[in-house]
Design an enzyme around this catalytic site. Structure first.
Site, PDB file in Angstrom:
ATOM      1  N   VAL A 160       6.610  16.819  22.607  1.00  0.00           N
ATOM      2  CA  VAL A 160       6.246  17.251  21.255  1.00  0.00           C
ATOM      3  C   VAL A 160       6.529  18.746  21.067  1.00  0.00           C
ATOM      4  O   VAL A 160       7.009  19.170  20.025  1.00  0.00           O
ATOM      5  CB  VAL A 160       4.755  16.922  20.962  1.00  0.00           C
ATOM      6  N   GLU A 161       6.247  19.548  22.100  1.00  0.00           N
ATOM      7  CA  GLU A 161       6.417  20.997  21.969  1.00  0.00           C
ATOM      8  C   GLU A 161       7.874  21.435  21.843  1.00  0.00           C
ATOM      9  O   GLU A 161       8.186  22.318  21.061  1.00  0.00           O
ATOM     10  CB  GLU A 161       5.771  21.714  23.164  1.00  0.00           C
ATOM     11  N   SER A 162       8.751  20.849  22.651  1.00  0.00           N
ATOM     12  CA  SER A 162      10.129  21.362  22.647  1.00  0.00           C
ATOM     13  C   SER A 162      11.172  20.260  22.745  1.00  0.00           C
ATOM     14  O   SER A 162      12.315  20.542  23.084  1.00  0.00           O
ATOM     15  CB  SER A 162      10.315  22.348  23.820  1.00  0.00           C
ATOM     16  N   TYR A 165      -1.656  16.927  15.442  1.00  0.00           N
ATOM     17  CA  TYR A 165      -0.865  17.313  16.607  1.00  0.00           C
ATOM     18  C   TYR A 165      -1.421  16.654  17.874  1.00  0.00           C
ATOM     19  O   TYR A 165      -0.687  16.055  18.661  1.00  0.00           O
ATOM     20  CB  TYR A 165      -0.894  18.843  16.735  1.00  0.00           C
TER      21      TYR A 165
END
Ligand code: CA
Length: 417
Positions: free
Chosen positions: A134-136, A319
């Site tokens: 999800v982050e990168s 998130y």
């Protein structure tokens, strides 16, 4: 009017236009000079301040050589999205089959490192990989803005000074330690960077050297990124072996307590008629909160302590739910049992690319086919919706996709006359 007069009038108009233009240019030039003077003054002030906090002048000077403010960062800082993304759109893009497949490949590829991280920090490897995804997008999208430039821009424009000054100091410490070279210190406009998208102060507190090369490099080293994520979640209170939560069914017309902060025991939730939709082997005394991300008509969840640990990574419930759900999908779990309360469900990134390509084929300007629905794509979707008699909302939903999949109507040539 004779020719001479005509000429005079023309020259006069041209002259006044030039004067106005020159005036404007002078004003603009003055503004630019004033801005760079105050930016330079600000940089000098920062230099003094960080040197007094242990950063060498050489490190600061190298980090800020030739630096100029980045106007895009200020735009991003004050950007107000014109509409809120619906939770089902948000999740459909973040937890799609592509990210599940990619994540499963990463689980295999990095199984040894993930086993070590699980062993050392006690955090479920599927959650570590879900954060990474999800982050990168598993390291693929880390941001492109120079961190030192972004942070000095924000500080010198007087935006959340104390906060960004702390982040700048932490960034300079990274440079001074030599953990990550300056050219690799690029990221989001606010300064988050690397495969884990840590802010520099978070990096200073929680990044670890997990591949043992002596540097904590969450940009270039996957083991460092995975170990650092595990360490973050452990420090955030991760309880080994406990699930993040479970999808539940709530009674019709439920109007009792909900919200992440309202905690009570599983036994109390059960007494309100709330039933888990899959088995939970936790004692009845376990504290839980009831989440209703789309209200009482949509999917409902009881969440435990580990949901809060994920939430602390980036304080937004949608998130945290994306990471939680992706981790379940990576383990082979299914999609939510309760449907979202909409007649126009969200689309995956593959479907978003299909929408963009179809719009492009029909002559709409959508920019690049990248699966990211930005302003251009939304405008094109709105135009297409208008011309097709659909509800105009600029959303890349299933209804637009369906309409775009219909063959383009070609006008039949007129026969006879
Ligand atoms: Ca390392």
């Amino acid at each position: 009017m004779n020719d001479v007069n005509q000429q005079l009038t023309t020259s006069f108009n041209a002259l006044s236009a030039k004067i106005v233009l020159a005036g404007a240019l002078m004003l603009a030039a003055t503004a630019v000079t004033a801005q760079s003077t105050s930016f330079d003054t600000c940089i000098k002030g920062l230099r003094q301040s960080v040197v007094s906090q242990g950063i060498t002048a050489a490190v600061f000077d190298r980090a800020t050589a030739g630096i100029e403010p980045d106007p895009d960062v200020l735009k991003a800082f004050s950007f107000q999205p014109e509409f809120r993304t619906a939770i089902w759109d948000y999740l459909a893009g973040l937890v799609d089959q592509e990210r599940v497949d990619d994540g499963r490949a990463k689980l295999k590829e990095w199984s040894k490192v993930l086993a070590e991280a699980e062993q050392k920090y006690g955090v479920d490897r599927n959650v570590i990989v879900a954060v990474w995804g999800v982050e990168s997008n598993y390291g693929r999208i880390q941001g492109k803005r120079e961190i030192v430039r972004s942070l000095t821009t924000l500080i010198c424009a007087d935006k959340r000074q104390a906060f960004f000054r702390g982040e700048l100091l932490a960034t300079l410490r990274i440079l001074q330690s030599g953990d990550i070279p300056q050219e690799a210190l690029v990221g989001s406009w606010a300064g988050a960077f690397g495969q884990t998208q840590f802010m520099p102060t978070t990096y200073q507190r929680l990044a670890v050297d997990f591949d043992g090369d002596g540097r904590r490099d969450i940009v270039g080293s996957v083991p460092d990124a995975l170990g650092s994520t595990a360490n973050f979640l452990k420090q955030a209170g991760w309880i080994t072996g406990q699930p993040w939560g479970v999808e539940v069914q709530i009674p019709a017309n439920y109007s009792g307590p909900s919200g992440r902060r309202t905690k009570q025991s599983l036994a109390q939730w059960k007494s309100l008629g709330i039933k888990a939709l899959s088995s939970v082997s936790l004692p009845d005394s376990t504290q839980a909160a009831l989440l209703l991300p789309a209200g009482a008509q949509g999917p409902a969840f009881l969440v435990f302590r580990n949901f809060d640990a994920i939430y602390s990574y980036n304080a937004a419930e949608s998130y945290a739910l994306a990471i939680a759900h992706l981790s379940d999908r990576l383990k082979g779990g299914a999609t939510f049992k309760t449907a979202w309360p909409t007649d126009d469900a969200g689309t995956s990134r593959a479907e978003r690319r299909e929408i963009q390509q179809a719009l492009l084929n029909r002559g709409y300007d959508i920019g690049e086919v990248d699966g990211l629905i930005g302003a251009k794509s939304r405008e094109a979707i709105s135009e297409f919706q208008k011309s097709s008699g659909l509800v105009v909302n600029g959303r890349a939903g299933q209804q637009v996709l369906k309409a775009l999949r219909a063959p383009v109507s070609t006008r039949a040539p007129k026969v006879g006359g």
